[in-house]
Design a protein around this motif. Structure first.
Motif, PDB file in Angstrom:
ATOM      1  N   LYS A   3       0.839  -1.196   0.000  1.00 51.00           N
ATOM      2  CA  LYS A   3       0.000   0.000   0.000  1.00 51.00           C
ATOM      3  C   LYS A   3       0.876   1.249   0.000  1.00 51.00           C
ATOM      4  CE  LYS A   3      -0.585  -0.391   5.041  1.00 51.00           C
ATOM      5  NZ  LYS A   3      -1.575  -0.523   6.127  1.00 51.00           N
ATOM      6  N   PRO A   4       0.317   2.413  -0.372  1.00 48.77           N
ATOM      7  CA  PRO A   4       1.106   3.649  -0.387  1.00 48.77           C
ATOM      8  C   PRO A   4       1.846   3.854   0.934  1.00 48.77           C
ATOM      9  CG  PRO A   4      -1.012   4.027  -1.408  1.00 48.77           C
ATOM     10  CD  PRO A   4      -1.071   2.635  -0.835  1.00 48.77           C
ATOM     11  N   SER A   5       3.078   4.345   0.824  1.00 45.61           N
ATOM     12  CA  SER A   5       3.932   4.466   2.006  1.00 45.61           C
ATOM     13  C   SER A   5       4.968   5.563   1.798  1.00 45.61           C
ATOM     14  CB  SER A   5       4.628   3.127   2.283  1.00 45.61           C
ATOM     15  OG  SER A   5       5.399   2.742   1.154  1.00 45.61           O
TER      16      SER A   5
ATOM     17  N   ASP B  84       3.745   4.845  -4.169  1.00 46.19           N
ATOM     18  CA  ASP B  84       2.345   4.433  -4.325  1.00 46.19           C
ATOM     19  C   ASP B  84       2.237   3.164  -5.165  1.00 46.19           C
ATOM     20  OD1 ASP B  84       3.025   5.426  -6.776  1.00 46.19           O
ATOM     21  OD2 ASP B  84       1.414   6.921  -6.887  1.00 46.19           O
ATOM     22  N   TYR B  85       3.273   2.320  -5.077  1.00 46.79           N
ATOM     23  CA  TYR B  85       3.276   1.068  -5.830  1.00 46.79           C
ATOM     24  C   TYR B  85       3.906  -0.019  -4.951  1.00 46.79           C
ATOM     25  CZ  TYR B  85       7.989   2.882  -6.570  1.00 46.79           C
ATOM     26  OH  TYR B  85       9.245   3.413  -6.376  1.00 46.79           O
ATOM     27  N   PRO B  86       3.636  -1.291  -5.228  1.00 48.32           N
ATOM     28  CA  PRO B  86       4.223  -2.367  -4.425  1.00 48.32           C
ATOM     29  C   PRO B  86       5.749  -2.425  -4.609  1.00 48.32           C
ATOM     30  CG  PRO B  86       2.330  -3.145  -5.689  1.00 48.32           C
ATOM     31  CD  PRO B  86       2.680  -1.790  -6.222  1.00 48.32           C
ATOM     32  N   PHE B  87       6.457  -2.770  -3.529  1.00 45.83           N
ATOM     33  CA  PHE B  87       7.913  -2.914  -3.623  1.00 45.83           C
ATOM     34  C   PHE B  87       8.400  -3.760  -2.453  1.00 45.83           C
ATOM     35  CE2 PHE B  87       7.217   0.809  -1.010  1.00 45.83           C
ATOM     36  CZ  PHE B  87       8.189   0.743  -0.023  1.00 45.83           C
ATOM     37  N   TYR B  88       9.687  -4.106  -2.519  1.00 42.78           N
ATOM     38  CA  TYR B  88      10.311  -4.874  -1.443  1.00 42.78           C
ATOM     39  C   TYR B  88      11.525  -4.064  -0.958  1.00 42.78           C
ATOM     40  CZ  TYR B  88      11.451  -9.086   1.222  1.00 42.78           C
ATOM     41  OH  TYR B  88      11.669  -9.987   2.237  1.00 42.78           O
ATOM     42  N   PRO B  89      11.490  -3.565   0.291  1.00 39.29           N
ATOM     43  CA  PRO B  89      12.629  -2.788   0.798  1.00 39.29           C
ATOM     44  C   PRO B  89      13.725  -3.691   1.352  1.00 39.29           C
ATOM     45  CG  PRO B  89      10.908  -2.846   2.442  1.00 39.29           C
ATOM     46  CD  PRO B  89      10.387  -3.633   1.261  1.00 39.29           C
TER      47      PRO B  89
ATOM     48  N   LEU C 216      -1.025  10.926   3.079  1.00 45.10           N
ATOM     49  CA  LEU C 216       0.379  10.527   3.016  1.00 45.10           C
ATOM     50  C   LEU C 216       1.243  11.599   2.364  1.00 45.10           C
ATOM     51  CD1 LEU C 216       0.973   6.773   2.150  1.00 45.10           C
ATOM     52  CD2 LEU C 216       1.712   8.057   4.138  1.00 45.10           C
ATOM     53  N   LYS C 217       0.662  12.334   1.424  1.00 47.61           N
ATOM     54  CA  LYS C 217       1.424  13.412   0.797  1.00 47.61           C
ATOM     55  C   LYS C 217       1.747  14.502   1.823  1.00 47.61           C
ATOM     56  CE  LYS C 217       2.421  12.542  -3.482  1.00 47.61           C
ATOM     57  NZ  LYS C 217       2.008  13.425  -4.565  1.00 47.61           N
ATOM     58  N   TYR C 218       0.827  14.775   2.732  1.00 50.61           N
ATOM     59  CA  TYR C 218       1.104  15.724   3.812  1.00 50.61           C
ATOM     60  C   TYR C 218       2.291  15.229   4.642  1.00 50.61           C
ATOM     61  CZ  TYR C 218       0.690  17.840   8.457  1.00 50.61           C
ATOM     62  OH  TYR C 218       0.974  18.454   9.653  1.00 50.61           O
ATOM     63  N   VAL C 219       2.272  13.943   4.999  1.00 47.17           N
ATOM     64  CA  VAL C 219       3.354  13.365   5.792  1.00 47.17           C
ATOM     65  C   VAL C 219       4.667  13.407   5.010  1.00 47.17           C
ATOM     66  CG1 VAL C 219       4.167  11.290   6.972  1.00 47.17           C
ATOM     67  CG2 VAL C 219       1.734  11.893   7.021  1.00 47.17           C
ATOM     68  N   TYR C 220       4.587  13.135   3.714  1.00 46.39           N
ATOM     69  CA  TYR C 220       5.790  13.196   2.873  1.00 46.39           C
ATOM     70  C   TYR C 220       6.447  14.565   2.978  1.00 46.39           C
ATOM     71  CZ  TYR C 220       8.371  14.165  -1.428  1.00 46.39           C
ATOM     72  OH  TYR C 220       9.320  14.577  -2.335  1.00 46.39           O
ATOM     73  N   HIS C 221       5.657  15.621   2.829  1.00 46.82           N
ATOM     74  CA  HIS C 221       6.231  16.969   2.894  1.00 46.82           C
ATOM     75  C   HIS C 221       6.798  17.251   4.287  1.00 46.82           C
ATOM     76  CE1 HIS C 221       5.054  18.104  -1.119  1.00 46.82           C
ATOM     77  NE2 HIS C 221       3.805  17.754  -0.891  1.00 46.82           N
ATOM     78  N   PHE C 222       6.137  16.756   5.326  1.00 49.96           N
ATOM     79  CA  PHE C 222       6.677  16.955   6.677  1.00 49.96           C
ATOM     80  C   PHE C 222       8.014  16.246   6.836  1.00 49.96           C
ATOM     81  CE2 PHE C 222       7.355  15.465  11.004  1.00 49.96           C
ATOM     82  CZ  PHE C 222       7.350  16.680  11.691  1.00 49.96           C
ATOM     83  N   MET C 223       8.095  14.998   6.383  1.00 45.02           N
ATOM     84  CA  MET C 223       9.336  14.246   6.527  1.00 45.02           C
ATOM     85  C   MET C 223      10.449  14.848   5.659  1.00 45.02           C
ATOM     86  SD  MET C 223       8.437  12.170   8.835  1.00 45.02           S
ATOM     87  CE  MET C 223       9.960  11.240   8.971  1.00 45.02           C
ATOM     88  N   LYS C 224      10.094  15.415   4.504  1.00 41.72           N
ATOM     89  CA  LYS C 224      11.105  16.115   3.693  1.00 41.72           C
ATOM     90  C   LYS C 224      11.675  17.302   4.467  1.00 41.72           C
ATOM     91  CE  LYS C 224      12.177  15.584  -0.140  1.00 41.72           C
ATOM     92  NZ  LYS C 224      13.273  14.765  -0.730  1.00 41.72           N
ATOM     93  N   SER C 225      10.838  17.930   5.272  1.00 43.22           N
ATOM     94  CA  SER C 225      11.275  19.130   5.991  1.00 43.22           C
ATOM     95  C   SER C 225      12.294  18.812   7.079  1.00 43.22           C
ATOM     96  CB  SER C 225      10.067  19.855   6.603  1.00 43.22           C
ATOM     97  OG  SER C 225       9.570  19.166   7.736  1.00 43.22           O
ATOM     98  N   ILE C 226      12.383  17.556   7.493  1.00 42.25           N
ATOM     99  CA  ILE C 226      13.319  17.204   8.565  1.00 42.25           C
ATOM    100  C   ILE C 226      14.388  16.220   8.099  1.00 42.25           C
ATOM    101  CG2 ILE C 226      11.563  17.608  10.343  1.00 42.25           C
ATOM    102  CD1 ILE C 226      11.326  14.548  10.619  1.00 42.25           C
ATOM    103  N   GLU C 227      14.478  15.953   6.804  1.00 40.39           N
ATOM    104  CA  GLU C 227      15.353  14.876   6.348  1.00 40.39           C
ATOM    105  C   GLU C 227      16.843  15.168   6.573  1.00 40.39           C
ATOM    106  OE1 GLU C 227      14.476  14.147   2.252  1.00 40.39           O
ATOM    107  OE2 GLU C 227      15.543  15.913   1.542  1.00 40.39           O
TER     108      GLU C 227
END
Length: 374
Positions: free
Chosen positions: A71-73, A89-94, A109-120
């Motif tokens: 699922k999207p992550s 937003d696609y299946p994968f194996y980390p 999730l896009k909101y969370v993405y932008h937040f995590m980019k802000s602290i990367e």
């Protein structure tokens, strides 16, 4: 009042809750892919990508027929480019260099993405052994969680900035390909080409070079040049005019991460790691600069541990040189491409940088919330 202001006033006028990351997400560390699920090539069965660090074009480590994340992550690079955040937003194996956030509560999730980019760039990873970001290092990070409509509106606004930057970056990539195409075409198909060597069209001024150790240099505002550009500023000069400098030695002769030929003007000092050539005409100097930066110089380079382009081999390079008017025409065309592709003050890189700064400015403003007191 903007739509976002209206939503905040209506839905969270007294601030928003801040929650630890592991409240909102399952945090999954990548692992090894079982041999039976792995393939080095993509097939109809093995078509799910195996991802490592967070950068898309360097993250593919093979293919699998079994997704670990479906699922999207959000992915966060745990080694190397530590902190680099991506939205998936696609299946994968980390695998082991990746941490994955999958939501436990309903959110954008896009909101969370932008937040995590802000602290990367803010992760405090100990620099011992192999630096690695781990689940315990991020699970207590506090993330502001406004109501879903607020999250979605913030994500929409910030997505607009990133989409524009992506469009500009795609245009820059296309322009660079176009630049390379026309450069190769013009150098090979120009009218009246004659193969000449540098010693017949330029004066070699290497004998005037003078290296000075860093401890013996007097600080000043005169550029001190080495093999790949300016390495210091000094008080005096040994050249005054327009010259073409060409790397004489160093790893960059092979790696080519920076140009090996570069024009300089005015008062300068040059050490013995760059050849110094003087031309009668600007067009010829610029033409030769562009040509040398476009060709493979490996046949002329000696030394494996310490690559070197000596003066004799430099003079053996054949330059396909047309008459001066044709040189000027080619230089004019390629200069326009070069400005568009590489100029950090007026070209596409400048516009991309400006858009990125604009995105970061609004991201900081939009993701800063007063914490709601319970």
């Amino acid at each position: 009042m903007s739509k976002l202001d209206e939503l905040i006033k209506e839905l969270c006028p007294n601030g928003v809750e801040h929650k630890p990351l592991d409240y909102a997400f399952d945090i999954i560390a990548g692992g090894d892919v079982p041999k039976e699920f792995f393939s080095e090539t993509r097939t109809n069965e093995f078509r799910i990508p195996i991802l490592s660090n967070g950068i898309e074009d360097k993250s593919l480590y093979g293919w699998t027929n079994k997704a670990k994340i479906e699922k999207p992550s959000i992915t966060i690079s745990a080694r190397g480019t530590i902190g680099w955040t991506s939205y998936r937003d696609y299946p994968f194996y980390p695998i082991v260099r990746l941490l994955v956030l999958t939501p436990k509560v309903k959110m954008s999730l896009k909101y969370v993405y932008h937040f995590m980019k802000s602290i990367e760039n803010d992760y405090n990873v100990p620099k011992v052994g192999i630096p690695q970001l781990t689940k315990p290092m991020i699970q207590h990070i506090q993330i502001p969680l406004p109501p879903l409509p607020v999250q979605e509106e913030i994500a929409r606004i910030l997505d607009n900035f990133t989409e524009l930057t992506a469009e500009l970056t795609a245009e820059l990539t296309a322009r660079k390909k176009q630049y390379e195409y026309y450069k190769n075409k013009l150098f090979s198909e120009a009218e009246g080409i004659q193969a000449v060597t540098l010693d017949t069209i330029a004066e070699n001024c290497d004998s005037q070079r003078k290296p000075v150790t860093s401890g013996s240099r007097e600080n000043g505002d005169i550029p001190y040049y080495g093999a790949s550009g300016i390495v210091d500023y000094v008080k005096d000069y040994i050249y005054d005019g327009d010259y073409l400098l060409i790397s004489e030695d160093g790893a960059n002769l092979i790696a080519r991460t920076t140009p090996i030929a570069f024009s300089v003007s005015g008062k300068i000092w040059v050490n013995n790691h760059a050849h110094v050539l003087r031309f009668d005409e600007y067009a010829t100097r610029r033409y030769v600069e562009m040509y040398l930066n476009s060709i493979d110089l490996t046949p002329y380079i000696t030394g494996a541990a310490q690559p070197k382009l000596n003066q004799k081999n430099l003079n053996d390079i054949k330059i396909p040189l047309p008459q001066l008017p044709e040189q000027q025409r080619i230089v004019d065309i390629l200069d326009r491409f070069d400005t568009l592709c590489n100029d950090i003050s007026t070209g596409l890189p400048a516009e991309i940088e400006a858009r990125q700064k604009q995105y970061e400015y609004y991201r900081e403003k939009l993701l800063t919330f007063k914490e709601k007191m319970s």
